[in-house]
Write an enzyme that holds these catalytic residues in place. Structure first.
Site, PDB file in Angstrom:
ATOM      1  CB  SER A  48      46.000  16.451  18.495  1.00 32.07           C
ATOM      2  OG  SER A  48      45.450  15.161  18.480  1.00 32.07           O
TER       3      SER A  48
ATOM      4  CG  ASP B  33      60.641  12.635  13.588  1.00 26.52           C
ATOM      5  OD1 ASP B  33      61.105  13.768  13.838  1.00 26.52           O
ATOM      6  OD2 ASP B  33      60.117  11.918  14.461  1.00 26.52           O
TER       7      ASP B  33
ATOM      8  CE  LYS C  87      44.593  15.583  22.542  1.00 29.40           C
ATOM      9  NZ  LYS C  87      44.724  14.298  21.815  1.00 29.40           N
TER      10      LYS C  87
END
Length: 535
Positions: A293, A304, A318
């Site tokens: 999460s 990224d 999640k």
């Protein structure tokens, strides 16, 4: 019972509060009215016609749970008691006397009073045994840990009289403690792990995480930190905003951190403001199969944006966002309202089948069985889940957790069956507490600093023998000499870390343990050897 019109009014009000449009509500009013009437009738008939009396509150709770169980694995219902406990851990404080404690042989023993807390202020010290609370005995009466906690906690500014037994003092002591707000730290450890390399471990993302993180960063930078190991292993998540705030401290202005998309919830995008405290130094994020999460939001943002490297094992997966909906009796529904996406566009929610939560919960065990925690090439991603990082165009994958840049296999030889059995019966932790209780002054005298303790202290064979002896009493024995040897090696490290924690704090615990962690060792290699654009 509420009338049909009253129920409909309440339902429409909830929808409007959740942001549903009036037109959407109007279109679905007829269907919703019929469904609500059906639910109302079912409850009415059960209450009045069932062969035995029923608990209406439980009936309603079970109905809510039943509805939510058919949705996704993360939509859930919490009772008022569960909500209170959850809020304490995430909001950063509870009201009580301010001690870390454990229960040894039916007696509550103080491990450490909270620094500056109400117990420390009146003179309660590590090793004290709390035997009574307001003249009610809590020792030797088989009282549950939960009941002890209930008696010790209470509203701020209320008084509680504690009966204390202290080693070396024959008479029982009495202390009047004024309860206060006690901080719950989500940053579990922070220290310089190598010259120039700081280490911060975040256990969860709560309301105070960002401030705790900033305080640690300030301290580590003052000690010469130029690179950061951010440990998110076993971090199950928490508040999305807390994750965004932490990521903001590490990313350049305009860097996308995360975005969310839902059916009726407004889409949201979170970007870095450029005012972070650590925008240039190297960053390595440590993760494992229990990082989930909010922890995955930070990890995905770092990976990224090619801001740093991720080391460890594939994260939990999640990618669903829950909205808390408070109910009048203090209970809460946490309803999934949207998906979150990493900056490259990945939704990292692992696959699930609605209503089949058992298989979902067993996912980590299934990964172990399939070899995914041991061999990186056992993890397969479909080409349709392929994405590229934003600056270096490296290939990353969605569809089930975040795959680290550097995979570190789980060492299955460390955690023996014998060790698990000893730990499950609390034999190791109780032996440690008894040892600390008997040798605290001696240890403090012989090792005045943690550095001396870490360098020179060795767990005595006598302590290990006590654990083995107690295990035998409870019919727990190793399968062979090899299992005993492996268990003793790991248990010695564990006991040394526990002793360090009890003499100092959690940072010292992790400082001892991390020296044997394969993930930490790999992270140190990466931060020392990798170039800024190398992955």
């Amino acid at each position: 019972m509420l009338s049909r019109n009253n129920i409909l009014f309440v339902f429409l009000s909830v929808l409007l509060l959740m942001g549903a449009s009036v037109s959407c509500v109007a279109q679905e009013t007829m269907i919703n009215e019929k469904a609500l009437r059906k639910l109302q009738l079912a409850e009415l008939f059960i209450r009045n016609l069932y062969v035995e009396p029923v608990d209406e509150n439980k009936l309603v709770e079970d109905a809510i749970r039943g509805m939510l169980e058919k949705l996704d694995p993360h939509s859930s219902y919490s009772t008022p008691k569960e909500v209170k406990e959850m809020n304490e851990s995430l909001q950063g404080s509870f009201e009580g006397i301010g001690v870390q404690f454990n229960v040894v042989e039916d007696t509550l023993m103080v491990i450490q009073p909270v620094t500056g807390g109400p117990s420390e202020k009146v003179g309660i010290v590590a090793g004290d045994r709390i035997v009574s609370v307001n003249d009610t005995a809590i020792a030797g009466v088989k009282m549950s840990r939960e009941e002890m906690m209930r008696r010790l906690r209470g509203p701020k500014d209320t008084k509680v009289v504690l009966g204390i037994v202290r080693q070396g003092i024959a008479d029982r002591l009495s202390f009047t403690v004024v309860r206060d707000k006690i901080p719950v730290n989500t940053v579990e450890a922070s220290y310089i792990i190598r010259p120039g390399v700081g280490y911060i471990r975040i256990g969860s993302f709560g309301a105070t995480t960002h401030k705790e993180f900033l305080d640690c960063m300030t301290q580590l930078k003052s000690q010469g930190m130029t690179s950061l190991l951010l440990d998110l292993q076993a971090n199950g998540g928490g508040y999305l905003q807390a994750a965004v705030d932490v990521a903001n401290e590490l990313l350049q202005q305009g860097d996308l951190i995360v975005y969310t998309k839902g059916r009726n919830a407004a889409d949201q995008r979170y970007t870095a403001k450029g005012n972070g405290t650590f925008l240039d130094g190297k960053v390595v994020v440590l993760v494992d199969e229990y990082s989930a999460s909010a922890a995955e939001i930070v990890t995905g943002a770092i990976q990224d944006n090619d801001r740093g490297w991720v080391v460890g094992r594939r994260t939990f997966g999640k990618g669903l966002v829950q909205r808390p909906i408070n109910l009048p009796d203090g209970s809460m529904i946490r309803l999934t309202i949207s998906h979150y996406y990493t900056p490259s566009g990945r939704c990292i929610q692992k696959p699930y089948t609605k209503g089949e939560n058992k298989d979902y919960a067993m996912d980590v065990m299934n990964r172990l069985k399939h070899g995914e925690l041991i061999h990186a090439d056992s993890i397969h991603f479909a080409d349709s889940l392929k994405y590229s990082t934003l600056k270096c165009q490296r290939t990353v994958y969605g569809g089930g957790g975040i795959m680290p840049d550097y995979f570190v296999p789980l060492d299955t030889t460390v955690y023996t069956k014998y060790h698990r059995a000893l730990a499950a019966k609390s034999i190791i932790i109780n032996a440690n507490l008894r040892y600390i209780d008997a040798h605290r002054k001696e240890l403090k005298k012989n090792y005045p600093t943690f550095e001396a303790f870490k360098r020179d202290y060795e767990v005595p064979q006598k302590l290990l023998d006590q654990v083995v002896k107690e295990g035998k009493k409870q019919k727990i024995e190793p399968a062979d000499d090899e299992e005993m040897k492996r268990t003793m090696s790991y248990m010695s490290l564990q006991l040394k870390a526990l002793i360090a924690r009890d003499l100092w704090e959690m940072s010292q615990y992790f400082s001892v343990f991390n020296e044997s962690s394969d993930i930490v060792k790999k992270a140190l290699q990466v931060v020392n050897n990798a170039k800024p654009t190398e992955q």
